[in-house]
Scaffold this motif. Structure first.
Motif, short mmCIF file in Angstrom:
data_model
loop_
_atom_site.label_atom_id
_atom_site.label_comp_id
_atom_site.label_asym_id
_atom_site.label_seq_id
_atom_site.Cartn_x
_atom_site.Cartn_y
_atom_site.Cartn_z
N UNK A 188 33.44 40.94 35.43
CA UNK A 188 34.54 41.21 34.51
C UNK A 188 34.92 42.69 34.52
N UNK A 189 33.92 43.57 34.61
CA UNK A 189 34.20 44.99 34.65
C UNK A 189 34.98 45.37 35.90
N UNK A 190 34.67 44.74 37.01
CA UNK A 190 35.33 45.06 38.27
C UNK A 190 36.70 44.40 38.39
N UNK A 191 36.79 43.14 38.00
CA UNK A 191 37.99 42.35 38.28
C UNK A 191 38.86 42.08 37.05
N UNK A 192 38.34 42.36 35.85
CA UNK A 192 39.04 41.95 34.64
C UNK A 192 38.86 40.46 34.44
N UNK A 193 39.20 39.99 33.22
CA UNK A 193 39.02 38.56 32.94
C UNK A 193 39.86 37.71 33.89
N UNK A 194 41.12 38.05 34.05
CA UNK A 194 42.02 37.22 34.85
C UNK A 194 41.57 37.12 36.30
N UNK A 195 41.03 38.21 36.84
CA UNK A 195 40.65 38.21 38.25
C UNK A 195 39.23 37.75 38.51
N UNK A 196 38.42 37.63 37.47
CA UNK A 196 37.02 37.23 37.64
C UNK A 196 36.95 35.78 38.12
#
Length: 214
Positions: free
Chosen positions: A21-29
């Motif tokens: 989540x830290x790397x990709x954000x919620x939408x991208x996770x």
């Protein structure tokens, strides 16, 4: 107490989920990516968390509740100080309060980061708006108490007050939005605190002086 195998698995899963989540954000996770990094199948994750939103909530929910409680406690304290001292806070008192907020933010920076910068698409993407709405109610109560104590002639219009409170929050939370270090944040607050104090003090004292002039 010794952790069970399930508790250890859940802790490991949450650690990898936080990194994703830290790397990709919620939408991208991606749940599949989280599962692979945790050494699990995607189906195994769903035995612990029924969807991605539940996994995100497990990471931010407890601290989000704590954040809300912290600001509620701060609002109660400010109201108590008003009642005891019969005056609005001085600059030094405002500085102490806001610097405590900075300390609080940095003690939970990753969760603030997730909520402010990486929650789009989740059930938590409007959390900060709800926090501001809650604080708006506290601010309104504080100003109404000032009116009762004859320290203020009248409160600003609700729509104007809402804008002012929201902008004040955004300026403080820019610490997180801009990914400031603690050192940067403290330098920034040296500018922001007198700026906010002067603005709010001018509004409140102007309101009172105008009423007295009439």
């Amino acid at each position: 107490m010794t952790e069970s195998k399930a508790e250890k698995t859940e802790k490991r899963l949450l650690a990898y989920a936080k990194a994703e989540f830290m790397e990709m954000g919620y939408a991208g996770a991606n749940m599949r990516t989280i599962a692979q990094k945790a050494g699990m199948t995607t189906g195994a994750i769903y035995r612990y968390f029924h969807d991605k939103n539940a996994l995100f909530a497990a990471l931010v929910g407890p601290t989000a509740d704590e954040i809300m409680q912290h600001f509620e406690k701060l609002a109660r304290f400010q109201l108590k100080m008003l009642e005891q001292n019969n005056k609005i806070e001085e600059l030094a008192e405002s500085s102490d309060g806001l610097l405590q907020v900075v300390d609080f933010i940095f003690s939970r920076f990753e969760v603030f980061d997730l909520l402010i910068n990486r929650s789009a698409g989740s059930a938590w993407e409007n959390y900060m708006d709800s926090l501001i709405e809650h604080d708006l109610a506290s601010t309104q109560a504080y100003l109404e108490k000032m009116v009762q104590m004859n320290l203020l002639a009248q409160t600003p219009l609700p729509r104007h007050l809402a804008i002012l409170v929201k902008q004040s929050y955004k300026q403080v939370l820019e610490i997180v939005a801009s990914q400031m270090s603690r050192e940067e944040a403290l330098e920034y607050m040296q500018l922001l605190i007198p700026f906010l104090y002067a603005g709010w003090s001018t509004i409140l004292r102007k309101n009172t002086s105008e009423e007295e002039a009439t």
